[in-house]
Design an enzyme around this catalytic site. Structure first.
Site, PDB file in Angstrom:
ATOM      1  N   LYS A   1       0.803  -1.238   0.000  1.00 22.69           N
ATOM      2  CA  LYS A   1       0.000   0.000   0.000  1.00 22.69           C
ATOM      3  C   LYS A   1       0.829   1.279   0.000  1.00 22.69           C
ATOM      4  O   LYS A   1       0.275   2.381   0.084  1.00 22.69           O
ATOM      5  CB  LYS A   1      -0.910   0.019   1.239  1.00 22.69           C
ATOM      6  CG  LYS A   1      -1.850  -1.175   1.329  1.00 22.69           C
ATOM      7  CD  LYS A   1      -2.736  -1.062   2.563  1.00 22.69           C
ATOM      8  CE  LYS A   1      -3.626  -2.272   2.734  1.00 22.69           C
ATOM      9  NZ  LYS A   1      -4.362  -2.285   4.001  1.00 22.69           N
TER      10      LYS A   1
ATOM     11  N   LYS B   1       2.270   2.561   2.331  1.00 22.68           N
ATOM     12  CA  LYS B   1       2.201   3.287   3.610  1.00 22.68           C
ATOM     13  C   LYS B   1       2.242   2.279   4.763  1.00 22.68           C
ATOM     14  O   LYS B   1       1.860   1.112   4.605  1.00 22.68           O
ATOM     15  CB  LYS B   1       0.973   4.184   3.704  1.00 22.68           C
ATOM     16  CG  LYS B   1      -0.334   3.457   3.587  1.00 22.68           C
ATOM     17  CD  LYS B   1      -1.496   4.429   3.708  1.00 22.68           C
ATOM     18  CE  LYS B   1      -2.761   3.595   3.708  1.00 22.68           C
ATOM     19  NZ  LYS B   1      -3.947   4.150   3.354  1.00 22.68           N
TER      20      LYS B   1
HETATM   21  N1  CTP Z   1     -12.733  -8.179   8.385  1.00 22.46           N
HETATM   22  C1  CTP Z   1     -14.078  -8.509   8.594  1.00 22.46           C
HETATM   23  N2  CTP Z   1     -15.003  -7.520   8.720  1.00 22.46           N
HETATM   24  C2  CTP Z   1     -14.639  -6.222   8.651  1.00 22.46           C
HETATM   25  C3  CTP Z   1     -13.282  -5.861   8.459  1.00 22.46           C
HETATM   26  C4  CTP Z   1     -12.336  -6.882   8.331  1.00 22.46           C
HETATM   27  O1  CTP Z   1     -14.428  -9.692   8.636  1.00 22.46           O
HETATM   28  N3  CTP Z   1     -15.571  -5.296   8.752  1.00 22.46           N
HETATM   29  C5  CTP Z   1     -11.749  -9.248   8.218  1.00 22.46           C
HETATM   30  C6  CTP Z   1     -11.075  -9.246   6.847  1.00 22.46           C
HETATM   31  O2  CTP Z   1     -11.934  -9.832   5.888  1.00 22.46           O
HETATM   32  C7  CTP Z   1      -9.825 -10.043   7.124  1.00 22.46           C
HETATM   33  C8  CTP Z   1      -9.487  -9.664   8.576  1.00 22.46           C
HETATM   34  O3  CTP Z   1     -10.685  -9.084   9.130  1.00 22.46           O
HETATM   35  O4  CTP Z   1     -10.098 -11.443   7.022  1.00 22.46           O
HETATM   36  C9  CTP Z   1      -8.349  -8.675   8.678  1.00 22.46           C
HETATM   37  O5  CTP Z   1      -8.676  -7.592   7.816  1.00 22.46           O
HETATM   38  P1  CTP Z   1      -7.875  -6.246   7.664  1.00 22.46           P
HETATM   39  O6  CTP Z   1      -7.610  -6.008   6.212  1.00 22.46           O
HETATM   40  O7  CTP Z   1      -6.730  -6.204   8.589  1.00 22.46           O
HETATM   41  O8  CTP Z   1      -8.978  -5.184   8.185  1.00 22.46           O
HETATM   42  P2  CTP Z   1      -9.778  -4.056   7.430  1.00 22.46           P
HETATM   43  O9  CTP Z   1     -10.609  -3.332   8.441  1.00 22.46           O
HETATM   44  O10 CTP Z   1     -10.504  -4.618   6.226  1.00 22.46           O
HETATM   45  O11 CTP Z   1      -8.589  -3.090   6.957  1.00 22.46           O
HETATM   46  P3  CTP Z   1      -8.405  -2.195   5.647  1.00 22.46           P
HETATM   47  O12 CTP Z   1      -9.513  -1.182   5.651  1.00 22.46           O
HETATM   48  O13 CTP Z   1      -7.047  -1.567   5.822  1.00 22.46           O
HETATM   49  O14 CTP Z   1      -8.477  -3.129   4.461  1.00 22.46           O
END
Ligand code: CTP
Length: 130
Positions: A46, A48
């Site tokens: 990403k 970052k």
């Molecule tokens: N996950 C989930 N429900 C959410 C957010 C995340 O089930 N609302 C799950 C993702 O599908 C993944 C795990 O948590 O299997 C870790 O996800 P991660 O990418 O670290 O979290 P996100 O909140 O999706 O972060 P980003 O916005 O940076 O993608």
């Protein structure tokens, strides 16, 4: 036979969606291993760094009652090797990854769980910025 579950993620700014997927992943087996992506891997993907450094993210995940073991995921290319090393029978990921881990289905069962609606680390960062 005891079933071992594995999941991967960044888990930055730990939130309810993260907790829900860890809880639900554990329900598929007796032992849950979590691969936490390193800061370097996130930077590669990403351009970052996560808000919380990898050691903080690891400490938080390690403290969750559903989690039995943690390790750093240093390379996306080692996914299958990590699964083999952990002797995992089941890989669980959120359905934002649907299909993208099917290449592992020759060595373990691959399950995609529905994401918790209306929350993500990216959205939280945007909301705080506003
Ligand atoms: N996950 C989930 N429900 C959410 C957010 C995340 O089930 N609302 C799950 C993702 O599908 C993944 C795990 O948590 O299997 C870790 O996800 P991660 O990418 O670290 O979290 P996100 O909140 O999706 O972060 P980003 O916005 O940076 O993608």
């Amino acid at each position: 036979m005891n079933k071992k579950v594995i999941t991967f993620g960044t888990f930055d700014l730990f939130h309810i969606g993260h907790l829900n997927i860890l809880k639900r992943a554990k329900e598929y087996g007796d032992f849950l291993t979590v691969g936490i992506s390193t800061d370097a891997l996130n930077f590669d993907k990403k351009q970052k760094n996560p808000i919380y450094c990898q050691s903080s993210r690891m400490e938080i995940i390690k403290s969750i009652r559903y989690v039995d073991e943690v390790f750093y995921e240093e390379s996306l290319d080692l996914k299958k090797q990590y699964i083999i090393d952990c002797k995992a029978n089941i890989l669980v990921m959120g359905d934002d990854w649907k299909g993208r881990f099917d290449f592992c289905s020759d060595i373990c069962e691959v399950i995609y769980l529905s994401r918790t609606p209306s929350i993500s680390t990216t959205e939280v960062i945007e909301l705080i910025k506003e």
